[in-house]
Design a protein around this motif. Structure first.
Motif, PDB file in Angstrom:
ATOM      1  N   LEU A 272       1.566  -4.970   3.606  1.00  0.00           N
ATOM      2  CA  LEU A 272       2.564  -3.860   4.233  1.00  0.00           C
ATOM      3  C   LEU A 272       1.808  -3.248   5.443  1.00  0.00           C
ATOM      4  O   LEU A 272       0.604  -3.517   5.665  1.00  0.00           O
ATOM      5  CB  LEU A 272       3.007  -2.824   3.230  1.00  0.00           C
ATOM      6  N   HIS A 273       2.379  -2.732   6.437  1.00  0.00           N
ATOM      7  CA  HIS A 273       2.103  -2.205   7.626  1.00  0.00           C
ATOM      8  C   HIS A 273       1.127  -3.234   8.239  1.00  0.00           C
ATOM      9  O   HIS A 273      -0.151  -2.910   8.764  1.00  0.00           O
ATOM     10  CB  HIS A 273       0.888  -0.764   7.136  1.00  0.00           C
TER      11      HIS A 273
ATOM     12  N   ASP B 133       7.862   0.139   7.036  1.00  0.00           N
ATOM     13  CA  ASP B 133       8.687   1.490   6.910  1.00  0.00           C
ATOM     14  C   ASP B 133       9.828   1.424   8.424  1.00  0.00           C
ATOM     15  O   ASP B 133       9.502   2.331   9.147  1.00  0.00           O
ATOM     16  CB  ASP B 133       7.968   2.569   6.829  1.00  0.00           C
TER      17      ASP B 133
ATOM     18  N   PHE C   1      11.320  -0.873   4.169  1.00  0.00           N
ATOM     19  CA  PHE C   1      11.180   0.399   3.264  1.00  0.00           C
ATOM     20  C   PHE C   1      12.305   1.580   3.398  1.00  0.00           C
ATOM     21  O   PHE C   1      11.945   2.794   3.591  1.00  0.00           O
ATOM     22  CB  PHE C   1      10.006   0.838   2.857  1.00  0.00           C
TER      23      PHE C   1
ATOM     24  N   ARG D 217      10.096  15.569   4.334  1.00  0.00           N
ATOM     25  CA  ARG D 217      10.717  14.150   4.364  1.00  0.00           C
ATOM     26  C   ARG D 217      12.129  14.429   4.611  1.00  0.00           C
ATOM     27  O   ARG D 217      12.998  13.409   4.608  1.00  0.00           O
ATOM     28  CB  ARG D 217      10.282  13.308   3.197  1.00  0.00           C
TER      29      ARG D 217
ATOM     30  N   LYS E 205      15.022   3.989  -2.065  1.00  0.00           N
ATOM     31  CA  LYS E 205      13.988   4.912  -2.301  1.00  0.00           C
ATOM     32  C   LYS E 205      14.185   6.254  -2.370  1.00  0.00           C
ATOM     33  O   LYS E 205      15.178   6.581  -1.587  1.00  0.00           O
ATOM     34  CB  LYS E 205      12.877   4.393  -1.680  1.00  0.00           C
ATOM     35  N   HIS E 206      13.461   7.061  -2.965  1.00  0.00           N
ATOM     36  CA  HIS E 206      12.502   6.936  -3.965  1.00  0.00           C
ATOM     37  C   HIS E 206      13.208   7.296  -5.334  1.00  0.00           C
ATOM     38  O   HIS E 206      13.912   8.440  -5.195  1.00  0.00           O
ATOM     39  CB  HIS E 206      11.302   7.661  -3.771  1.00  0.00           C
TER      40      HIS E 206
ATOM     41  N   MET F  35      12.311   1.382  -4.808  1.00  0.00           N
ATOM     42  CA  MET F  35      11.075   1.915  -4.842  1.00  0.00           C
ATOM     43  C   MET F  35      10.984   3.257  -5.618  1.00  0.00           C
ATOM     44  O   MET F  35      11.997   3.898  -5.782  1.00  0.00           O
ATOM     45  CB  MET F  35      10.458   2.353  -3.579  1.00  0.00           C
TER      46      MET F  35
ATOM     47  N   HIS G  53       7.210   9.060  -6.014  1.00  0.00           N
ATOM     48  CA  HIS G  53       5.853   9.582  -6.339  1.00  0.00           C
ATOM     49  C   HIS G  53       5.909  10.807  -7.852  1.00  0.00           C
ATOM     50  O   HIS G  53       4.865  10.645  -8.539  1.00  0.00           O
ATOM     51  CB  HIS G  53       5.473  10.630  -5.379  1.00  0.00           C
TER      52      HIS G  53
ATOM     53  N   ASP H 201       5.313   2.979  -5.296  1.00  0.00           N
ATOM     54  CA  ASP H 201       5.250   3.854  -3.968  1.00  0.00           C
ATOM     55  C   ASP H 201       3.679   3.581  -4.024  1.00  0.00           C
ATOM     56  O   ASP H 201       2.902   3.227  -4.707  1.00  0.00           O
ATOM     57  CB  ASP H 201       5.880   5.144  -3.845  1.00  0.00           C
ATOM     58  N   TRP H 202       3.188   3.945  -2.617  1.00  0.00           N
ATOM     59  CA  TRP H 202       1.947   4.037  -2.286  1.00  0.00           C
ATOM     60  C   TRP H 202       0.801   4.418  -3.105  1.00  0.00           C
ATOM     61  O   TRP H 202       0.673   5.496  -3.548  1.00  0.00           O
ATOM     62  CB  TRP H 202       1.593   4.772  -1.055  1.00  0.00           C
TER      63      TRP H 202
ATOM     64  N   MET I 277       2.243  -1.453  -4.980  1.00  0.00           N
ATOM     65  CA  MET I 277       2.019  -1.184  -3.623  1.00  0.00           C
ATOM     66  C   MET I 277       0.620  -0.291  -3.851  1.00  0.00           C
ATOM     67  O   MET I 277       0.675   0.930  -4.138  1.00  0.00           O
ATOM     68  CB  MET I 277       2.969  -0.327  -2.862  1.00  0.00           C
TER      69      MET I 277
ATOM     70  N   TRP J  84       7.686   8.043  11.020  1.00  0.00           N
ATOM     71  CA  TRP J  84       7.691   6.633  10.846  1.00  0.00           C
ATOM     72  C   TRP J  84       7.722   6.100  11.950  1.00  0.00           C
ATOM     73  O   TRP J  84       8.374   4.993  12.232  1.00  0.00           O
ATOM     74  CB  TRP J  84       8.667   6.252   9.729  1.00  0.00           C
TER      75      TRP J  84
ATOM     76  N   GLU K 297       6.374  13.146   6.549  1.00  0.00           N
ATOM     77  CA  GLU K 297       5.775  12.826   5.157  1.00  0.00           C
ATOM     78  C   GLU K 297       4.396  13.381   4.934  1.00  0.00           C
ATOM     79  O   GLU K 297       3.650  13.688   5.847  1.00  0.00           O
ATOM     80  CB  GLU K 297       5.421  11.375   5.070  1.00  0.00           C
TER      81      GLU K 297
HETATM   82  C1  BGC Z   1       6.004   6.569   1.155  1.00  0.00           C
HETATM   83  C2  BGC Z   1       6.984   5.521   1.109  1.00  0.00           C
HETATM   84  C3  BGC Z   1       6.687   4.484   2.055  1.00  0.00           C
HETATM   85  C4  BGC Z   1       5.225   4.107   1.711  1.00  0.00           C
HETATM   86  C5  BGC Z   1       4.800   2.664   2.527  1.00  0.00           C
HETATM   87  C6  BGC Z   1       4.568   5.970   1.156  1.00  0.00           C
HETATM   88  O1  BGC Z   1       3.781   6.941   1.266  1.00  0.00           O
HETATM   89  O2  BGC Z   1       6.164   7.668   0.244  1.00  0.00           O
HETATM   90  O3  BGC Z   1       8.098   6.118   1.615  1.00  0.00           O
HETATM   91  O4  BGC Z   1       7.609   3.446   2.117  1.00  0.00           O
HETATM   92  O5  BGC Z   1       4.211   4.717   1.833  1.00  0.00           O
HETATM   93  O6  BGC Z   1       4.466   3.263   3.901  1.00  0.00           O
END
Ligand code: BGC
Length: 757
Positions: free
Chosen positions: A93-94, A122, A171, A185, A224-225, A268, A271, A303-304, A336, A443, A518
């Motif tokens: 990811l990312h 994302d 995501f 959020r 999500k979530h 997803m 948290h 999730d993360w 993740m 994002w 976030e």
């Molecule tokens: C967020 C998710 C996001 C993930 C990946 C998390 O901190 O809650 O919504 O998809 O990070 O970036």
């Protein structure tokens, strides 16, 4: 037979033969995989460039302390490259450049079975973490359009931009029903109404995935979530959520169900804990609801680093290993992210604690996605095509169109808007959000200036003949200085009109400046810094003043709503947001958006959502108004619309029958305009308490001056059903009230009753 099953002619393994059906290919590949290789499919990591940046900028100690943890104190990026080459990584990811996407795939292609990696990002309102992408309004603005078709279109385009840059999994959509504006959020949700959230979420899924994402221009969506994080204690992201089973079924679950019905292949987890159980280990959510009841057949991602939190914060596992055990056993398919997971899960399977069938299921679903997305045929992207696809003129057009339809006109006293160019020749434009990228929302990483039209740029473009005096502020709202506020005031004295652009800051790449987005929650919702002072100082000069809000969550702007003649809620309108705002201010575009969430007067009035129970308004507050500042579904136009009384096709309906409710809508102004006709229903008496009204359908109508149109809604059992006192879903006999109008406010609704026999 075994050989025939495994290899096509010429020795090419069957799974690499594109002519074979996906199911067979998955079967064949699974037979060849070791346990380690299967578990590897479940293991996700952050992109290598992301890690390298952290390795350069942070000490080992900082890495260990950092709460973002997008890197691994015990794993160097060069070791992650090795793991990828060994087929020990299923997903990244990312990954924020297309070159990196190709590079990672090239490492994966060196592995024994040549299984490509699935790359997630994302991309929640365009592929915003990619530099140069088209940014659409954030979801709260998307919802304000009340136009799911446009959301679907934007999501189709996002999928194209993602695939062109090497990513395959968005995501999004975030279909949490927003019930606490303090939560940072809110801007990435579609607001407070389950029907609207569900329709917008489903449109996002359809746009991203198409029929079943069996195409090279489609990506996976991720609902999500799951679930409840949008009503966290004190508005804090990740805080516990206590929700009754009834509220869960009536409010929070339906939008997820809508996404599933639209085909969402991934979910997803959230948290937070739900009623004492961390969502990441919840059998009730992952197995009982998703898989058993809803027949979900895709895969679930954590999730993360949240499985880790089951041990570290929720403390329902006394070791990391136990956290992985609980999560995977109860239904988690992908982790993740990070290096701790895979080896521990392999041992847990070997010890017999996690059944092999769980791993097989997870790997099978992840591989199915990779096959359907066409990654086995070609995991690479053609870098020459990137420029042609990303920020294409058609995509910009959609972003602009969506922005125009997402900006809500909240107040327009004495028709100050649209701005009369002949009367207001010199206009002061000021405020921290008048010339920055906070219009892109969360994002998003910083975008090239050439891809963004800020508010002042939009104004200059749309009205070149106007003399704009621009007085800038720094983007950091917390450090605004009173001396600059006073200078702005002095400039306002010399102007015919003032436009003040205030709100919040969601820029994640300058984390310390963020006030929204976030992990940036708030305990009160007024304008941060000296923005309120700025507005008041300018107002007191006597120069007519317009306030434009650029923000990702409701703000409590009671004083502004009471004093300032013209107020616009622009949300975070995206790449061309500044242009859309300017077009609305100057009347080139007639606003048509409606609030998808109630704006409270005060942060003490959290949970003032429109679909409340009657007793929520039993008594009035002793020291302030009890009504919200602006209601759900509300939004003005430069046109005026009249609604006729509701006409029902019958005064009675059978439980499984239907009836039609119609109104005639007339544009009584001399401007063409668009109205959102909203249908609400109330069950007058029922076995359990029901909301005073619930949105059941909506329709947009565009009318020329003087034009009328009859709008008819069909009412069936679906619109009347709820969970009764025994949690059985269905219609209860008795009286129902139908309400149709252009907002959820009682004064804007025409009402009629009918009886279900
Ligand atoms: C967020 C998710 C996001 C993930 C990946 C998390 O901190 O809650 O919504 O998809 O990070 O970036």
């Amino acid at each position: 037979m075994l050989l025939a099953g495994c290899a096509a002619e010429g020795g090419t393994p069957l799974y690499l033969d594109p002519q074979q059906p996906v199911e067979k290919r998955v079967d064949d590949l699974m037979k060849r995989m070791t346990l380690e290789e299967k578990v590897a499919q479940m293991a996700q990591y952050v992109g290598i460039e992301h890690m390298k940046a952290a390795e350069k900028e942070m000490t080992l100690e900082e890495m260990k302390q950092s709460h973002a943890r997008g890197f691994y104190p015990n794993l160097h990026s060069s070791q992650l490259i090795e793991l990828t080459r060994q087929g020990r990584v299923g997903s990244f990811l990312h990954v924020v450049t297309h070159e990196e996407a190709n590079l990672l795939q090239s490492y994966a292609m060196e592995s024994r079975l040549k299984i490509p990696v699935l790359i997630g990002i994302d991309a929640i309102h365009g592929n915003g973490l990619y530099r140069g992408a088209t940014l659409y309004p954030t979801p709260i603005g998307q919802a304000s359009t009340f136009k799911p078709q446009l959301v679907e279109q934007a999501s189709r385009e996002t999928a194209l931009e993602m695939r062109a840059t090497g990513t395959h999994w968005a995501f999004t959509p975030n279909v949490e029903v927003a019930r606490d504006a303090r939560w940072g959020r809110v801007g990435e949700t579609f607001g407070e109404d389950p029907l609207l959230v569900g329709r917008m979420g489903a449109a996002t899924v359809r746009g991203l995935q198409g029929e079943d994402f069996t195409r090279e221009d489609k990506v996976l969506a991720c609902a999500k979530h799951f679930i409840g994080g949008s009503q966290p204690v004190n508005g804090i992201n990740g805080a516990p959520c206590d929700i009754s089973d009834r509220t869960m079924h009536e409010i929070f679950l339906p939008p997820f169900r809508d996404c599933l019905d639209a085909g969402a292949f991934t979910f997803m987890m959230a948290h937070n804990e739900l009623n004492g159980v961390p969502c990441h280990t919840s059998k009730y959510l992952m197995q009982d609801i998703l898989r058993d009841r809803w027949k979900f057949d895709g895969f679930i991602v954590s999730d993360w680093m949240d499985i880790e939190q089951v041990y570290e914060r929720h403390r329902t596992a006394s070791t990391l290993e136990d956290a992985y055990l609980q999560s995977v056993k109860n239904g988690m398919d992908m982790h993740m992210h990070g290096p701790d997971f895979a080896d521990k899960v392999v041992s847990l399977v070997r010890r017999g604690d996690i059944p092999q069938s769980r791993i097989d299921h997870a790997a099978r679903q992840i591989l199915t996605a990779k096959f359907r997305l066409g990654l086995f045929e070609n995991p690479y992207i053609d870098t020459r095509q990137v420029a042609e696809t990303v920020f294409r003129p058609e995509h910009q057009q959609t972003a602009l169109e969506m922005a125009r339809k997402s900006i809500v006109l909240l107040k327009n006293e004495n028709n100050l808007l649209p701005i009369d160019r002949n009367r207001y020749k010199k206009i002061l434009v000021t405020g921290p959000n008048a010339d920055n990228q906070t219009i892109l929302g969360d994002w998003a990483f910083v975008q090239p200036d050439s891809c963004v039209t800020t508010v002042i740029e939009g104004l200059r473009r749309v009205s070149p003949q106007t003399e704009f005096d621009f007085f800038p502020f720094d983007t950091n709202l917390r450090t605004m200085e009173m001396s600059r506020v006073r200078q702005a005031r002095d400039r306002a004295r010399k102007a015919d009109l003032a436009i003040v652009v205030v709100g919040e800051n969601s820029m994640r790449y300058i984390w310390q400046d963020k006030t929204c987005g976030e992990n940036v929650d708030r305990y009160e919702l007024s304008l941060v810094g000296l923005q309120q002072e700025l507005v008041e100082e300018i107002y007191h000069t006597g120069t007519p003043t317009i306030v434009v809000l650029v923000n990702g969550r409701p703000l409590t702007t009671e004083w502004i709503a009471d004093h300032i003649p013209a107020l616009i809620e622009a949300w975070e309108p995206g790449s061309l947001g500044g242009q859309a705002i300017a077009e609305i201010l100057f009347g080139e575009v007639n606003p048509e958006a409606k609030l998808p969430i109630t704006l409270p007067r005060h942060s003490g009035q959290i949970q003032t959502y429109y679909n409340h129970k009657e007793t929520s308004k039993w008594f009035k507050y002793g020291t302030g108004k009890s009504t919200p500042l602006f209601e759900f579904g509300y939004g003005l136009s430069y046109s005026f619309f009249e609604f006729s009384p509701v006409v029902l096709s019958d005064s009675q309906m059978k439980e499984n029958g239907s009836l039609r409710a119609s109104v005639e809508v007339t544009n009584t102004s001399n401007r063409p305009g668009t109205e959102v006709v909203q249908l609400y229903i109330r069950d007058c008496y029922s076995s359990v308490t029901r909301p005073v009204k619930e949105l059941k359908d909506f329709r947009k109508v565009s009318l020329q001056p003087g034009e009328k149109q009859t709008v008819t809604f069909e009412i069936t059992a679906k619109e009347l059903s709820f969970y009764d006192i025994d949690m059985r879903y269905g219609v209860e006999k008795g009286e129902f009230e139908v309400m149709i109008g252009n907002s959820s406010r009682d004064v804007d609704l025409q009402k009629e009753k009918f009886v279900v026999k």
